[in-house]
Design a protein around this motif. Structure first.
Motif, PDB file in Angstrom:
ATOM      1  N   ARG A 250      28.903 -19.012  56.112  1.00 25.73           N
ATOM      2  CA  ARG A 250      28.962 -17.583  55.782  1.00 25.73           C
ATOM      3  C   ARG A 250      29.367 -17.400  54.329  1.00 25.73           C
ATOM      4  O   ARG A 250      30.510 -17.661  53.950  1.00 25.73           O
ATOM      5  N   ILE A 251      28.433 -16.948  53.514  1.00 21.68           N
ATOM      6  CA  ILE A 251      28.713 -16.719  52.098  1.00 21.68           C
ATOM      7  C   ILE A 251      29.368 -15.351  51.956  1.00 21.68           C
ATOM      8  O   ILE A 251      28.737 -14.309  52.175  1.00 21.68           O
ATOM      9  N   GLN A 252      30.641 -15.351  51.601  1.00 17.49           N
ATOM     10  CA  GLN A 252      31.382 -14.095  51.503  1.00 17.49           C
ATOM     11  C   GLN A 252      31.018 -13.314  50.245  1.00 17.49           C
ATOM     12  O   GLN A 252      30.957 -12.093  50.264  1.00 17.49           O
ATOM     13  N   ARG A 253      30.810 -14.041  49.160  1.00 15.85           N
ATOM     14  CA  ARG A 253      30.391 -13.383  47.914  1.00 15.85           C
ATOM     15  C   ARG A 253      29.947 -14.448  46.927  1.00 15.85           C
ATOM     16  O   ARG A 253      30.254 -15.635  47.072  1.00 15.85           O
ATOM     17  N   LEU A 254      29.208 -13.994  45.893  1.00 16.53           N
ATOM     18  CA  LEU A 254      28.885 -14.835  44.753  1.00 16.53           C
ATOM     19  C   LEU A 254      29.877 -14.530  43.639  1.00 16.53           C
ATOM     20  O   LEU A 254      30.314 -13.395  43.460  1.00 16.53           O
ATOM     21  N   LYS A 255      30.231 -15.547  42.876  1.00 17.70           N
ATOM     22  CA  LYS A 255      31.185 -15.382  41.799  1.00 17.70           C
ATOM     23  C   LYS A 255      30.553 -14.634  40.623  1.00 17.70           C
ATOM     24  O   LYS A 255      29.395 -14.874  40.266  1.00 17.70           O
ATOM     25  N   ASP A 256      31.323 -13.735  40.032  1.00 14.50           N
ATOM     26  CA  ASP A 256      30.905 -12.994  38.842  1.00 14.50           C
ATOM     27  C   ASP A 256      31.463 -13.751  37.639  1.00 14.50           C
ATOM     28  O   ASP A 256      32.602 -13.544  37.236  1.00 14.50           O
ATOM     29  N   LYS A 257      30.636 -14.634  37.042  1.00 16.34           N
ATOM     30  CA  LYS A 257      31.134 -15.608  36.082  1.00 16.34           C
ATOM     31  C   LYS A 257      30.890 -15.187  34.637  1.00 16.34           C
ATOM     32  O   LYS A 257      30.000 -14.401  34.342  1.00 16.34           O
ATOM     33  N   LEU A 258      31.667 -15.791  33.749  1.00 12.99           N
ATOM     34  CA  LEU A 258      31.488 -15.581  32.316  1.00 12.99           C
ATOM     35  C   LEU A 258      30.095 -15.982  31.876  1.00 12.99           C
ATOM     36  O   LEU A 258      29.400 -15.244  31.172  1.00 12.99           O
ATOM     37  N   GLY A 259      29.679 -17.179  32.243  1.00  9.43           N
ATOM     38  CA  GLY A 259      28.358 -17.699  31.897  1.00  9.43           C
ATOM     39  C   GLY A 259      27.755 -18.383  33.102  1.00  9.43           C
ATOM     40  O   GLY A 259      28.146 -18.116  34.233  1.00  9.43           O
ATOM     41  N   ASN A 260      26.769 -19.268  32.850  1.00  7.25           N
ATOM     42  CA  ASN A 260      26.122 -19.963  33.965  1.00  7.25           C
ATOM     43  C   ASN A 260      25.595 -18.951  34.982  1.00  7.25           C
ATOM     44  O   ASN A 260      25.640 -19.156  36.178  1.00  7.25           O
ATOM     45  N   ARG A 261      25.088 -17.832  34.465  1.00  3.45           N
ATOM     46  CA  ARG A 261      24.801 -16.699  35.338  1.00  3.45           C
ATOM     47  C   ARG A 261      23.494 -16.858  36.105  1.00  3.45           C
ATOM     48  O   ARG A 261      23.290 -16.191  37.119  1.00  3.45           O
ATOM     49  N   SER A 262      22.628 -17.741  35.668  1.00  2.88           N
ATOM     50  CA  SER A 262      21.401 -17.970  36.428  1.00  2.88           C
ATOM     51  C   SER A 262      21.682 -18.720  37.719  1.00  2.88           C
ATOM     52  O   SER A 262      20.899 -18.651  38.665  1.00  2.88           O
ATOM     53  N   ASN A 263      22.784 -19.452  37.748  1.00  5.58           N
ATOM     54  CA  ASN A 263      23.139 -20.290  38.885  1.00  5.58           C
ATOM     55  C   ASN A 263      24.137 -19.566  39.787  1.00  5.58           C
ATOM     56  O   ASN A 263      25.060 -18.911  39.299  1.00  5.58           O
ATOM     57  N   ALA A 264      23.957 -19.704  41.080  1.00  5.59           N
ATOM     58  CA  ALA A 264      24.865 -19.056  42.028  1.00  5.59           C
ATOM     59  C   ALA A 264      26.038 -19.967  42.358  1.00  5.59           C
ATOM     60  O   ALA A 264      25.858 -21.158  42.620  1.00  5.59           O
ATOM     61  N   SER A 265      27.236 -19.398  42.322  1.00  2.00           N
ATOM     62  CA  SER A 265      28.442 -20.063  42.812  1.00  2.00           C
ATOM     63  C   SER A 265      29.051 -19.154  43.861  1.00  2.00           C
ATOM     64  O   SER A 265      29.110 -17.939  43.670  1.00  2.00           O
ATOM     65  N   ALA A 266      29.504 -19.729  44.966  1.00  2.75           N
ATOM     66  CA  ALA A 266      29.802 -18.910  46.134  1.00  2.75           C
ATOM     67  C   ALA A 266      31.123 -19.282  46.785  1.00  2.75           C
ATOM     68  O   ALA A 266      31.702 -20.332  46.522  1.00  2.75           O
ATOM     69  N   GLU A 267      31.548 -18.378  47.662  1.00  3.67           N
ATOM     70  CA  GLU A 267      32.697 -18.610  48.545  1.00  3.67           C
ATOM     71  C   GLU A 267      32.187 -18.625  49.990  1.00  3.67           C
ATOM     72  O   GLU A 267      31.985 -17.577  50.595  1.00  3.67           O
ATOM     73  N   PRO A 268      31.970 -19.806  50.553  1.00  4.42           N
ATOM     74  CA  PRO A 268      31.524 -19.867  51.950  1.00  4.42           C
ATOM     75  C   PRO A 268      32.701 -20.038  52.915  1.00  4.42           C
ATOM     76  O   PRO A 268      33.738 -20.602  52.563  1.00  4.42           O
ATOM     77  N   GLU A 269      32.499 -19.549  54.120  1.00  3.50           N
ATOM     78  CA  GLU A 269      33.459 -19.772  55.202  1.00  3.50           C
ATOM     79  C   GLU A 269      32.797 -20.600  56.292  1.00  3.50           C
ATOM     80  O   GLU A 269      31.619 -20.410  56.614  1.00  3.50           O
TER      81      GLU A 269
END
Length: 549
Positions: A250-269
């Protein structure tokens, strides 16, 4: 009256139609590290990267960021991440060029060097998509701790087909892999992991917990850490199970990052999420460090690539922009700045490819090279990744206000620049890892000494720097000096590589500016600003080597 209000003159033409692999420092390093056979493919990749089309892909992938879709129209949980088509084009080229896991299936000596050189070249187009590419490369040696899992998944991880979308792994033509270690309460202290893993009768485990940063959540497989009955353990977690059903991710959200914005970073449960154990219970950290070592290598390579991309932009601008009737590049002070950036970039490139060569020879059975890589990858990541933001910032300044607008591409390079210093352990983590390796594996220091010993007596500044480092290494309490140790190890190795392999003007400029220190060779890594090379340095020759006119 009534004509144009202004005429556009003295603007720099678009940088396109060039070969990103037309880089003497890169090609020379590839050849001496045993992958000269890859030169034609590098040029093919470099020519593609120099096209306007590839530049548009990079821009689109960052302007139209990944979007999380948690549910379908009927309310079913899907946890999918959607990307712009340009992201998929970038990924298709990268995987097709063998920049993901292909090197592990290539028996040719130098395969890992060729792969690193390709990553260096193609990442100049766009850095964000190199994250899943790197993870997929790095998962293979860790997965080999379980012969059954390696047999099932390695052929698809080492293939050259990009096959996006969540489907059963055995029904796909290629797989991507990610990693989930970090949790809210622990950060880099992965032993503080609270995610639990409960064994079940069929040999699998059920995971429950939350990850704070998980790279590339659209991937097919993940290596994660969780607390099993026997302690912290590494697990393989598929997004889709062999029977085609979705695993609980379960992906709770994607990170709102300074850069590397084309790539998704997530918080899964994870909640009763199915996973397979990789390695023994309680051996999670040593197992997953097989993966981390490879991604740290890619941090060094990626930072060197980002420096190169910024340098190319700065030199191109200076060649075509005039001031007081003459091109900027003819001005001594501007040329001094560009030459200094070129020296820094060449040193980073030489170190990155030397580390790739050590990995290549190490996986083929060379114990000395394995020992060398264990320590120097951490030192290299510490130093090269810290230099990238400074290089990109100075290159941006070379363009002035033109470099501060998005169309130039420099703002994206600048936002992306700090990432590699943070990803896979920030500066303190790397410096302490160097000390830890020195303490636990004396063979690593011996391998490093053997390497730099080949240039003993060749440059007095290099010799003094080695002596200064020896004093640091014998300190009664080395931890407060850990950053200085890591920095000096990287700088001395860079100096040694340039003295052996670069033109004398480049090696002299590096040793004179980076290894002078306080006269004892244990000071900082060069001047406080770029453009402060020693008087008399042939800056024109350095710039011409970096980017022939």
């Amino acid at each position: 009256m009534g004509g144009e209000t202004h005429e556009v003159v003295n603007q720099v033409p678009p940088l396109a139609g060039h070969d990103l692999a037309a880089d003497a420092a890169l090609l020379e390093a590839v050849a001496r590290e045993g992958a000269g056979w890859a030169a034609d493919e590098l040029h093919r990749l470099g020519e593609l990267g120099g096209r306007e089309e590839a530049q548009r892909w990079a821009d689109d992938a960052n302007r139209y960021e990944p979007r999380l879709r948690t549910h379908d129209r009927y309310g079913h949980r899907v946890d999918e991440v959607e990307f712009h088509p340009s992201w998929h084009r970038l990924m298709d080229v990268a995987v097709g060029a063998g920049l993901a896991g292909a090197a592990w299936a290539d028996a040719r000596p130098g395969a890992h060097v060729a792969r690193a050189a390709g990553l260096f070249t193609w990442s100049q187009v766009e850095a964000g998509h190199s994250c899943p590419v790197s993870m997929t490369y790095a998962v293979v040696p860790a997965l080999r701790h379980d012969a059954g899992l390696a047999a099932a998944y390695e052929p698809l991880l080492t293939g050259r087909v990009y096959d996006p979308g969540l489907r059963a792994p055995d029904g796909k033509a290629g797989l991507l892999a990610g990693m989930g270690m970090t949790e809210k309460q622990g950060g880099s202290d992965v032993r503080a992991t609270t995610t639990t893993a409960t064994p079940v009768a069929d040999g699998t485990y059920r995971l429950r917990g939350h990850k704070w940063f998980t790279s590339a959540p659209m991937s097919d497989l993940f290596l994660v850490l969780a607390q099993a009955p026997g302690g912290l353990t590494c697990f393989l977690l598929p997004r889709v199970l062999p029977d085609g059903t979705r695993n609980t991710f379960r992906i709770q959200r994607l990170k709102d990052k300074l850069g590397n914005r084309s790539n998704a970073s997530a918080e899964p449960e994870f909640d009763a999420t199915v996973a397979w154990r990789v390695g023994d219970e309680g051996r999670g950290v040593p197992t997953i460090l097989e993966m981390v070592a490879m991604t740290r290598l890619d941090c060094v390579t990626g930072s060197a690539s980002g420096m190169r991309a910024a340098l190319v932009q700065a030199v191109h601008h200076a060649r075509h922009r005039s001031t007081s009737g003459a091109p900027l590049i003819t001005r001594p002070l501007m040329r001094a700045v560009l030459a200094d950036l070129a020296v820094e970039t060449e040193a980073a490139t030489a170190l990155a490819l030397r580390l790739a060569g050590a990995v290549d020879r190490g996986v083929r059975g060379d114990g000395t090279e394995r020992a060398f890589a264990r320590m120097v990858i951490a030192a290299g990541k510490y130093w090269v990744c810290k230099r990238q933001p400074a290089v990109v910032g100075e290159a941006l300044e070379c363009l002035g206000g033109n470099g501060y607008v998005e169309e130039s591409g420099l703002p994206r390079l600048y936002r992306d620049a700090p990432l590699n210093s943070i990803w896979e352990g920030s500066g303190n983590v790397q410096a302490l890892d160097v000390l830890r390796t020195l303490r636990r594996d004396p063979g690593s220091l011996e391998a490093w000494r053997a390497e730099i010993g080949t240039t003993a007596g060749a440059d007095r500044r290099l010799d003094r720097a080695v002596a200064g480092l020896d004093r640091l290494l014998t300190a009664a309490d080395p931890e407060p000096l850990a950053r200085r140790v890591a920095e000096r190890m990287a700088l001395v190795l860079q100096g040694s590589l340039l003295v052996r392999h670069a033109p004398a003007v480049v090696a002299d400029a590096f040793c004179g500016s980076r290894l002078g220190g306080d006269g004892g060779g244990d000071g900082g890594g060069g001047g406080l600003t770029f453009g402060t090379l020693l008087a008399g340095t042939d800056t024109a020759a350095i710039v011409e080597r970096a980017l022939p006119a």
